[in-house]
Write a protein that holds these residues in place. Sequence first.
Motif, mmCIF file in Angstrom:
data_model
loop_
_atom_site.group_PDB
_atom_site.id
_atom_site.type_symbol
_atom_site.label_atom_id
_atom_site.label_comp_id
_atom_site.label_asym_id
_atom_site.label_seq_id
_atom_site.Cartn_x
_atom_site.Cartn_y
_atom_site.Cartn_z
ATOM 1 N N LEU A 190 0.830 -1.204 0.000
ATOM 2 C CA LEU A 190 0.000 0.000 0.000
ATOM 3 C C LEU A 190 0.868 1.258 0.000
ATOM 4 N N ILE A 191 2.031 1.194 0.669
ATOM 5 C CA ILE A 191 2.964 2.326 0.617
ATOM 6 C C ILE A 191 3.457 2.513 -0.818
ATOM 7 N N TYR A 192 3.767 1.424 -1.484
ATOM 8 C CA TYR A 192 4.183 1.505 -2.887
ATOM 9 C C TYR A 192 3.088 2.135 -3.734
ATOM 10 N N ASN A 193 1.855 1.767 -3.469
ATOM 11 C CA ASN A 193 0.723 2.248 -4.270
ATOM 12 C C ASN A 193 0.304 3.677 -3.938
ATOM 13 N N SER A 194 0.995 4.312 -2.995
ATOM 14 C CA SER A 194 0.594 5.663 -2.602
ATOM 15 C C SER A 194 0.814 6.693 -3.707
ATOM 16 N N LYS A 195 1.613 6.340 -4.720
ATOM 17 C CA LYS A 195 1.776 7.218 -5.882
ATOM 18 C C LYS A 195 2.185 6.380 -7.090
ATOM 19 N N GLN A 196 2.075 6.950 -8.268
ATOM 20 C CA GLN A 196 2.450 6.252 -9.484
ATOM 21 C C GLN A 196 3.971 6.106 -9.550
ATOM 22 N N ARG A 197 4.435 4.942 -9.973
ATOM 23 C CA ARG A 197 5.868 4.666 -10.056
ATOM 24 C C ARG A 197 6.313 4.524 -11.513
ATOM 25 N N ARG A 241 12.075 3.912 -13.775
ATOM 26 C CA ARG A 241 13.307 4.484 -13.237
ATOM 27 C C ARG A 241 13.365 4.382 -11.715
ATOM 28 N N ASP A 242 12.183 4.293 -11.066
ATOM 29 C CA ASP A 242 12.133 4.222 -9.600
ATOM 30 C C ASP A 242 12.546 2.852 -9.073
ATOM 31 N N ILE A 289 11.224 -6.373 -1.992
ATOM 32 C CA ILE A 289 11.871 -5.681 -3.109
ATOM 33 C C ILE A 289 10.898 -5.695 -4.281
ATOM 34 N N ILE A 290 10.543 -4.526 -4.742
ATOM 35 C CA ILE A 290 9.620 -4.385 -5.866
ATOM 36 C C ILE A 290 10.460 -3.961 -7.061
ATOM 37 N N VAL A 338 5.138 2.527 -14.725
ATOM 38 C CA VAL A 338 5.102 2.955 -16.115
ATOM 39 C C VAL A 338 6.448 2.631 -16.745
ATOM 40 N N ASP A 339 6.420 1.763 -17.758
ATOM 41 C CA ASP A 339 7.656 1.294 -18.379
ATOM 42 C C ASP A 339 8.159 2.298 -19.425
ATOM 43 N N ARG A 340 9.289 1.960 -20.045
ATOM 44 C CA ARG A 340 9.905 2.847 -21.041
ATOM 45 C C ARG A 340 8.963 3.165 -22.189
#
Length: 647
Positions: free
Chosen positions: A343-350, A353-354, A390-391, A507-509
Motif C-alpha cells: 500500500l505504501i508503494y501504491n501511494s503514488k504512481q511509479r 526508473r524508480d 523488493i519491488i 510505467v515502463d519505457r
Amino acid sequence: MDKIAVTLLDGKVVKAEKGISALEFIKTISMKLYKEAVACKIDGVLKDLWTSLERDCSFEVVTFSSDEGKKVYWHTTSHILAQAVKRLFGDKVKLGIGPAIDNGFYYDFDVEESITMELLEKIEEEMQKIIKEDLKIERFELSREESVKLMQEKGENYKVELINDIPEGETISFYRQGEFVDLCTGPHLPSTGRVKAFKLLSVAGAYWRGNSKNKMLQRIYGISFEKKSELDEYLKKLEEAKKRDHNRIGRELEIFTTSEVVGQGLPLLMPKGAKILQILQRFVEDEEEKRGYLLTKTPYMAKSDLYKISGHWDHYRDGMFVIEEDENEVLALRPMTCPFQFLIYNSKQRSYRDLPIRYSETSTLFRNESSGEMHGLIRVRQFTLSDAHIICRPDQVEEEFKGVLDLIQYIMKTLGIENDIWYRFSRWDPNNKEKYIDNPEAWEKTENDMKNILDKLGINYKEAKGEAAFYGPKLDIQFKNVYGKEDTIITVQIDFALAERFDMTYVDRDGQKKRPIIIHRSSIGCYERTLAMLIEKYNGAFPLWLSPVQIRVIPVSDNFNEYAKNVARILKENGFRVEEDYRSETVGYKIRDAQLQKIPYMVIVGEKEQKENTVAVRDRKKGDLGSFTIEDFIAMVKEKVDKKVIE
C-alpha cells in the motif's frame, strides 16, 4: 514361470520371477542387503518389502542408513507403541496420529489417565513383548465405506475423521500387526521383530490436528535404532544436547523467561536478551540501509479487508489472531508485513526508473502456532522479523535475488553460523488446491526462474515439494536445533501473484503500465529464533561484540571500590557494556560467577593496579592475560568489537 527384468541402482539388470516379493528378491542378490533392508524403491516409489514385483522395473534397497530408511523404521516403532498402549488401556484409549519425524517418532493418544514417566516403563515392557512376538506387518486396502465401518467398530473416532478428509478417488490403506490395525499409508518394516533397540523419551500435550479448539491429547515421543550401541550413543548425545538447550541456558543466564499467566509461546525477554536483540537489530538495520533499503513502520493490525486482498484470509486465516469488533469491522493481528508495504508503494504512481524499491521493517508479527509446535524461542506466537520486500522489474530480479543472498550470507558469516545452515528450494504441490493459488502456468514459470537463478549462483540446495508460500516458491535457509529438529531460519520468495491482487504497477519505457515482480525476504530471520540458535551454537558464551555484558569489573576488596568504579566509568564511556561486582565475596568466588555467566572479560583491580593505574585481565576461555594499561585494554577490546571477531 514368467520372468521380469529388474534394474538395480548400479545399472545392472537382473532377471526375477514375476510376483516375487521385494524381500525375497533382495535375498537372491545379497544376504547382507537382505538383513539390512527396511524398505525398497520400485520405479522410484518407496514401498514395503512384502510388495510383489509384477513387471519390469527399477529397484533400490532402502536401509536404515538413509533418511527414508530411518523414517520407515521409526514409523513402525510408533505403531508398536500404539499397539502396546491399546493392549494396556483397551477401549479407554483412542488413537490419534503417529508419524515418524526428523529425530524419531511420536503417537498421540486420547486417554483419561495421565501418562507418567513410570507408566512409560510399562508401555516399554509391552512394546518389548510385541517385538519378541515378531508379528508380520501387512498392508491392505478398503473402500471408503468399509474403512469408516472398520474404524467405527473399533471406536476410533479420530481415524473416522481422517478417513472422511481423504479426497475422493485416493487409496485408503491400513496396516495390520497381530490384533492391531491402523489407518496408514506406510511403508513399514516386514515385522515387529525387526526393531532392535528403542526408548520412549517424553510425554507432552498436543491439540488434535494442532487446533486449540480441539481436545488436548497426550503425545509420547520416542526413538529407535538397529543396535543398542547406537541407541546408547544417541541417548548420551541427547543428554549433552539438553545441556546446550537454549531453554535451559536462556533461563540460567537470564536471557528470557516465560509465564503461564502470560501464555504459551509468548516469551518475556529479560534485560540481557533484550540487549542482544537490540544489538542484532541495529546491526541488521544499519547494514540494510547501506544496501539501499528504505525503512517503513506499519500497523500491528488491520481490517480483514486487507488480508482478503492479499489472500491471507483464504490461505492463512487459521494461523491468524482474529479480533471481531462488530458485524461491520473485523480486525486481525498481522502475520506478515507485505500487504502494508504494498500500500505504501501504491501511494503514488511509479516509473521504471524508480525500481527497484527496497522496503524493510523490523516487524512484530503474530501467528497462532499450535501448542504442540511451540518450543522456547524457536517457535512462538509473537515474534520479531527482519522483513523486507523488493519491488522490481522482471529484468532486475536476478540481480536483486543475488543481492539478497549476499546480504544473508554476510550476516550469517558475521554471526559465525555460515557452516551450520543449508538451503532448501521449496516448491508448490499442484495437488493441494486449498494451500496454493491455483495458477499452474505462473507456478511453473516462477519456479523455473528461481531454479535458474539458484543454479547460476552455484547454490547447493535440496528441493521440497509442498513447502512453498501460497503465492510463490521459496529459498529457505535451514538449521537444526541441538535435538536435531530442522527449522527454517530465513526465507526468500519470488511472488507472482500479489502485485496483481494489489493492482501494483509501474510505467515502463514504452509508456505502458506493467506489473512489477516482488521478492519477499528476511536477512536474519525471526530474531527470537536466531537468538535461540546462537544460544545453542555458543552454549551461552556469545561472541564479544554480541555479549550483553562484555566486561565485569571486580575489586579484590572494598578498599578498591572507588578505583573499580572509575575503571568501569572509563570503559562505559568508551562504549563497552560493563557490570561491576561489589559483593562481599572472595575474588575467586566472583571470578567463578563471572565464568558461569559467560562474560568475555573480567577486569580485576587491587592495590597494585590502583598504584600503577592498570587492570589485571582474565579471558573467559584463556584465563589470566596479565596486566594492561586501561588504554591498551580498551584498544584490544575495541578492535575485536569493531571487527566482530568470533573466537
